[in-house]
Each structure stands twice: as C-alpha cells, then as structure tokens.
Write a protein that holds these residues in place. Structure first.
Motif, PDB file in Angstrom:
ATOM      1  N   ARG A   3      15.749  -1.199  34.040  1.00 11.24           N
ATOM      2  CA  ARG A   3      15.395  -2.604  33.813  1.00 11.24           C
ATOM      3  C   ARG A   3      16.229  -3.490  34.742  1.00 11.24           C
ATOM      4  NH1 ARG A   3      19.640  -4.825  31.685  1.00 11.24           N
ATOM      5  NH2 ARG A   3      21.029  -3.648  30.307  1.00 11.24           N
ATOM      6  N   PRO A   4      15.722  -4.687  35.067  1.00 11.63           N
ATOM      7  CA  PRO A   4      16.526  -5.599  35.895  1.00 11.63           C
ATOM      8  C   PRO A   4      17.727  -6.108  35.112  1.00 11.63           C
ATOM      9  CG  PRO A   4      14.452  -6.639  35.247  1.00 11.63           C
ATOM     10  CD  PRO A   4      14.406  -5.223  34.725  1.00 11.63           C
ATOM     11  N   PRO A   5      18.868  -6.327  35.767  1.00 11.42           N
ATOM     12  CA  PRO A   5      20.020  -6.899  35.058  1.00 11.42           C
ATOM     13  C   PRO A   5      19.661  -8.276  34.507  1.00 11.42           C
ATOM     14  CG  PRO A   5      20.639  -6.111  37.243  1.00 11.42           C
ATOM     15  CD  PRO A   5      19.158  -6.050  37.176  1.00 11.42           C
ATOM     16  N   ARG A   6      20.214  -8.569  33.328  1.00  8.36           N
ATOM     17  CA  ARG A   6      19.867  -9.837  32.675  1.00  8.36           C
ATOM     18  C   ARG A   6      21.052 -10.797  32.686  1.00  8.36           C
ATOM     19  NH1 ARG A   6      17.718  -6.556  27.635  1.00  8.36           N
ATOM     20  NH2 ARG A   6      19.696  -5.648  28.191  1.00  8.36           N
ATOM     21  N   VAL A   7      20.759 -12.060  32.990  1.00  2.44           N
ATOM     22  CA  VAL A   7      21.795 -13.101  33.007  1.00  2.44           C
ATOM     23  C   VAL A   7      21.397 -14.183  32.007  1.00  2.44           C
ATOM     24  CG1 VAL A   7      22.999 -14.814  34.430  1.00  2.44           C
ATOM     25  CG2 VAL A   7      22.206 -12.663  35.469  1.00  2.44           C
ATOM     26  N   TYR A 140      31.227  -9.244  23.050  1.00  6.86           N
ATOM     27  CA  TYR A 140      31.272  -8.375  24.224  1.00  6.86           C
ATOM     28  C   TYR A 140      31.427  -6.931  23.786  1.00  6.86           C
ATOM     29  CZ  TYR A 140      32.630  -6.456  28.742  1.00  6.86           C
ATOM     30  OH  TYR A 140      32.675  -5.725  29.897  1.00  6.86           O
ATOM     31  N   ALA A 141      30.426  -6.141  24.040  1.00  7.34           N
ATOM     32  CA  ALA A 141      30.504  -4.711  23.728  1.00  7.34           C
ATOM     33  C   ALA A 141      31.038  -4.017  24.975  1.00  7.34           C
ATOM     34  CB  ALA A 141      29.120  -4.181  23.356  1.00  7.34           C
ATOM     35  N   SER A 142      32.373  -3.919  25.060  1.00  7.94           N
ATOM     36  CA  SER A 142      32.964  -3.425  26.311  1.00  7.94           C
ATOM     37  C   SER A 142      32.629  -1.952  26.556  1.00  7.94           C
ATOM     38  CB  SER A 142      34.476  -3.628  26.312  1.00  7.94           C
ATOM     39  OG  SER A 142      35.051  -2.928  25.256  1.00  7.94           O
ATOM     40  N   ILE A 148      26.283  -9.911  23.881  1.00  4.04           N
ATOM     41  CA  ILE A 148      25.288 -10.370  22.906  1.00  4.04           C
ATOM     42  C   ILE A 148      25.537 -11.864  22.704  1.00  4.04           C
ATOM     43  CG2 ILE A 148      24.385 -10.121  20.561  1.00  4.04           C
ATOM     44  CD1 ILE A 148      25.831  -7.231  20.816  1.00  4.04           C
ATOM     45  N   VAL A 149      24.514 -12.643  23.006  1.00  2.00           N
ATOM     46  CA  VAL A 149      24.650 -14.094  22.900  1.00  2.00           C
ATOM     47  C   VAL A 149      24.108 -14.505  21.537  1.00  2.00           C
ATOM     48  CG1 VAL A 149      24.025 -16.290  23.936  1.00  2.00           C
ATOM     49  CG2 VAL A 149      24.307 -14.260  25.391  1.00  2.00           C
ATOM     50  N   ASN A 162      19.072 -12.659  18.709  1.00  2.00           N
ATOM     51  CA  ASN A 162      20.152 -12.888  19.650  1.00  2.00           C
ATOM     52  C   ASN A 162      19.779 -12.247  20.981  1.00  2.00           C
ATOM     53  OD1 ASN A 162      21.539 -14.233  17.710  1.00  2.00           O
ATOM     54  ND2 ASN A 162      22.657 -12.416  17.015  1.00  2.00           N
ATOM     55  N   LEU A 163      20.444 -12.705  22.028  1.00  2.00           N
ATOM     56  CA  LEU A 163      20.023 -12.274  23.359  1.00  2.00           C
ATOM     57  C   LEU A 163      21.030 -11.271  23.931  1.00  2.00           C
ATOM     58  CD1 LEU A 163      17.747 -13.530  25.337  1.00  2.00           C
ATOM     59  CD2 LEU A 163      19.733 -14.410  26.545  1.00  2.00           C
ATOM     60  N   ASP A 164      20.540 -10.225  24.501  1.00  2.00           N
ATOM     61  CA  ASP A 164      21.368  -9.243  25.204  1.00  2.00           C
ATOM     62  C   ASP A 164      21.454  -9.619  26.672  1.00  2.00           C
ATOM     63  OD1 ASP A 164      21.811  -7.589  23.122  1.00  2.00           O
ATOM     64  OD2 ASP A 164      21.124  -5.791  24.188  1.00  2.00           O
ATOM     65  N   ALA A 165      22.655  -9.520  27.263  1.00  2.00           N
ATOM     66  CA  ALA A 165      22.757  -9.865  28.683  1.00  2.00           C
ATOM     67  C   ALA A 165      23.838  -9.032  29.343  1.00  2.00           C
ATOM     68  CB  ALA A 165      23.075 -11.347  28.833  1.00  2.00           C
TER      69      ALA A 165
END
Ligand SMILES: Cc1cc2nc3c(=O)[nH]c(=O)nc-3n(C[C@H](O)[C@H](O)[C@H](O)COP(=O)(O)OP(=O)(O)OC[C@H]3O[C@@H](n4cnc5c(N)ncnc54)[C@H](O)[C@@H]3O)c2cc1C
Length: 387
Positions: A3-7, A140-142, A148-149, A162-165
C-alpha cells in the motif's frame, strides 16, 4: 502490491495546505483532518448581505520566490493586488503616511477572499480533506512504526474511525499543538523485537511527547478580537488601512475592505477593526454587541467621523491564539529556540509545521513552512514526484 505510505495532516489552514501541496503528485496517500466545518484556519472569509470580508488575516504579502510562484499558479483571474497604501498611527491616534520603503510591497487577496488560497491548494493537491474532525491525541505503535490519529471529536459518530498513518504533521497554533502532544501516548505492545517502520529503515526511538509539548507551548501568542463593521455609505480615505506601530492604542489595525475588488458593493463601507491584544484579553467575557459598540466608538474617534460609531451590522471573531507574540516580519532565517526541539520526533514520522516553530505569524511564512515539511516527508519516504 504494497500500500502507499499514508500521511495525516492535522489542520487545513495554509500550512496544512502547503504540506498537501508539496506532497501532491507523490506516491503518498495524504489525508487532511480539520476541526472546523471549512478549511482555511486563520485565513477566514465571511459573507453577509452581498459583502465578502477577510475576518482573520487581511492580506498575503510576497514571500520566497517559490511561494510567490505557487500563488500565481492559483490565480484564476481572481487574484487581487490591493495596491493601496497602509498608513500608521500612534498611541495618541496621530495618523501618518506609511513607510515609503514598503510602498511597493504587494498585498494580495482573492475576489472570493483569502480563504481561497488554502482551499484551492487543497483541491489541486489531490489530498482527501475531512472537515469536522477534531484530533485529540496520537498513539505511536513503535513496534510497528505506525501512528494512530485519535479523532475524539467524532466518537459519537458510529461510522467514524481513527486514522492509521505512517507520518503525522501537526499544524495548529502552539497551544493546540501542545494539547494534542500532551494527550499522546506510546501505544506499542511489549515486544522483544526491534521497532520497524515503513517511514524509515532504521529502528525508531520513542517520541518524547512531553518535551515536544513544552517546546510547542513555549511560544507566546497574542489574542485579537477582529470586528467587521458595516455602514450603508461610502467612506473615502487616502489609505487602504491604518496600523498602530507602538502597540499602545486599543485598536491595532483598521482596513477598508472595499479596496479589495469584489468584496463590498458600491456605496457601502465595511471596516475590519482588529483590536490590540490587551484590549482583546480584557473583553473576552464582554457580550459581542457591547464589545462591537466599544470597538466602533474607538474607530470613529481614530478616523474622526462620528457616523462610524453606529454600524448597521457587525461581525466578530475572537482569535485567541491569533499570532505568535514576536515580530512577524523578523528575518526569515531567525529560528526560535523551540524549532530544533520540535524536530526531535521526525525520525519517527512526527512533524510539526505550526507557527510556534518559528514565531512568524504570516501567511507566506505558513505556506513556506508547510511546503518545506512536505518536502522533508517526501524525501524521507524516497517518494519523487510522479510527473
Ligand atoms: C486577526 C489576524 C490577522 C492576521 N493578519 C495577517 C495578515 O494580514 N497577513 C498575514 O500574512 N498574516 C496574517 N495573520 C497570520 C496568518 O493568518 C497566519 O500566520 C496563518 O494563517 C497561519 O496558518 P497555519 O496554517 O499555520 O495555522 P491556522 O490557520 O491556524 O491553521 C491551523 C488549522 O488547524 C485546525 N485545528 C486546530 N486544532 C485542531 C485539532 N485538534 N484537530 C484538527 N484540526 C485542528 C484549525 O481549525 C485550523 O484550521 C493574521 C492572523 C490573525 C488571527
């Protein structure tokens, strides 16, 4: 296929729009999350009774070549150079012609108002813009290198998620950015394995949320009550606006919005009156109608015209964190001390593009900042422009 990286970009003001613009035409998936119902932030344009008026920032001045060129590409024949001059006044209300050295500066807006700038940038960036989304915190899931926003404001909406990025950019003013950081947590599972990230190939260190929040809070902000005062008659003056130069007058700025093409019908006057920070703080609990009456009386005295004490309608926006309390025209290279500390979590994919990073409360500076952060993210992902 990966998948493309998400910002995720928090805030759809000029800085957020600048990030989205710099990431346009890249392979990244960009989502802009905005708390308000419309994009724009402090570039806010209101409409009423055939008038359009800029109730936050009043004009855009020339920035770097990149910013000026970008703004010109957004011109659909509706970019307005206000042209007319800005004069000054002092604590005693003495008015003088403005600074000759700055007489040739451009002052831009759009026929549709300054909010056109971020809205058009966002439209052309291809980013997904979600309004009515208040971001409350980040997790932040390091161990996964994933953010996770938390859209706390949407929790009552059963469909909201919630949004994953892979990377997050914070653009709100310092105090709002600090609140998000203070509520943010390390959400990693206990794990023996090295943290992995799609953001960069190295193991990620934990962002120091409290230290980042302190850095974001260390920039003081001024408050501004911004009034629109409307009159059913014309007002001729040799200047577009007046600015108080010694910060000793209750009025900080008065502008004739009718000098902007397409903003005010002929035969009418709309003044934007922005009050000094001390006045704005002491009037926080004053009812809007009373505050407007007091502001109009101050403007009438300053412009020596009694009719101005009695506008036929008014509008008010209280900008609590209006501008960093520093010189907005300070040297572009002058960095504030918070800047380095606020870059401390970039290796984990957390970027701050708020004006607390450099203290310059100007639209062109916000756009430049957004573009620069967007460039850094693109480089970090190794994502070139696709065309
Ligand atoms: C009264 C006033 C007059 C000004 N005059 C001028 C001027 O004439 N010329 C000039 O160049 N500059 C001026 N400025 C400064 C200029 O408006 C700002 O520098 C610029 O607009 C800042 O853009 P930004 O994107 O950094 O921040 P903002 O515009 O504040 O954008 C941040 C966005 O984040 C959103 N947000 C906040 N918290 C959250 C959250 N938790 N979740 C999701 N979204 C969130 C906000 O709603 C906002 O849309 C003025 C500012 C004010 C207030």
């Amino acid at each position: 296929m990966t998948r493309p990286p998400r910002v995720a970009v928090v805030g759809a003001g000029v800085a957020g729009a600048g990030v989205a613009s710099a990431l346009g035409e890249s392979a990244l998936e960009v989502t802009v999350l905005e708390r308000d119902d419309v994009a724009g932030g402090r570039t806010a344009t209101h409409r009423r009774d055939g008038c359009r008026y800029d109730i936050g920032a009043n004009y855009l001045s020339d920035g770097s070549e990149r910013v000026s060129e970008l703004v010109r590409t957004l011109d659909d024949g509706d970019l307005v150079d206000i042209g007319a001059s800005v004069w000054t006044f002092d604590a005693d209300g003495r008015i003088s012609p403005g600074d000759e050295a700055r007489a040739d500066d451009h002052r831009w807006t759009f026929e549709g108002g300054l909010a056109t700038l971020p809205r058009r940038l966002l439209e052309r960036s291809g980013a997904t813009v979600r309004t009515g989304c208040s971001v409350t915190s980040l997790e932040y899931a390091s161990d996964e290198g994933r953010w996770i926003v938390d859209l706390g404001g949407e929790e009552t909406n059963a469909t909201a998620e919630n949004l994953d990025a892979d990377a997050v950019v914070l653009t709100p003013p310092g105090p709002a950015t600090a609140s998000i950081l203070e509520a943010s947590v390390d959400g990693s599972e206990e794990s023996e394995s090295q943290p992995q990230s799609t953001f960069q190939s190295q193991p990620q260190s934990q962002p120091q949320f409290q230290a980042l929040a302190e850095a974001a809070r260390s920039t003081p902000y001024r408050s501004v009550h911004s009034f629109a005062l409307h009159y059913p008659f014309d007002l001729e003056r040799p200047f577009y606006a007046l600015v108080n130069t010694d910060r000793e007058h209750p009025v900080g700025w008065v502008a004739r919005e009718g000098e902007k093409r397409g903003h005010v019908p002929e035969g009418e006057t709309l003044l934007i009156a922005q009050m000094a920070s001390d006045w704005s703080v002491t009037h926080r609990s004053t009812p809007a109608a009373d505050a407007a009456r007091e502001a109009a009386a101050r403007v009438a005295a300053l412009l020596e015209d009694d009719r101005l004490a009695d506008p036929d309608w008014t509008d008010l926006v209280e900008w609590r964190d209006a501008l960093p309390d520093t010189d907005p025209d300070a040297d572009a290279d002058a960095e504030t001390t918070g800047t380095d500390r606020l870059r401390g979590a970039e290796s984990a994919g957390l970027f701050v593009a708020s004006d607390c990073t450099h203290g310059r409360g100007r639209i062109h500076a916000a756009l430049e900042r957004g573009l620069t952060v967007g460039d850094r993210i693109r480089e970090s992902f190794g994502s070139d422009r696709s065309h």
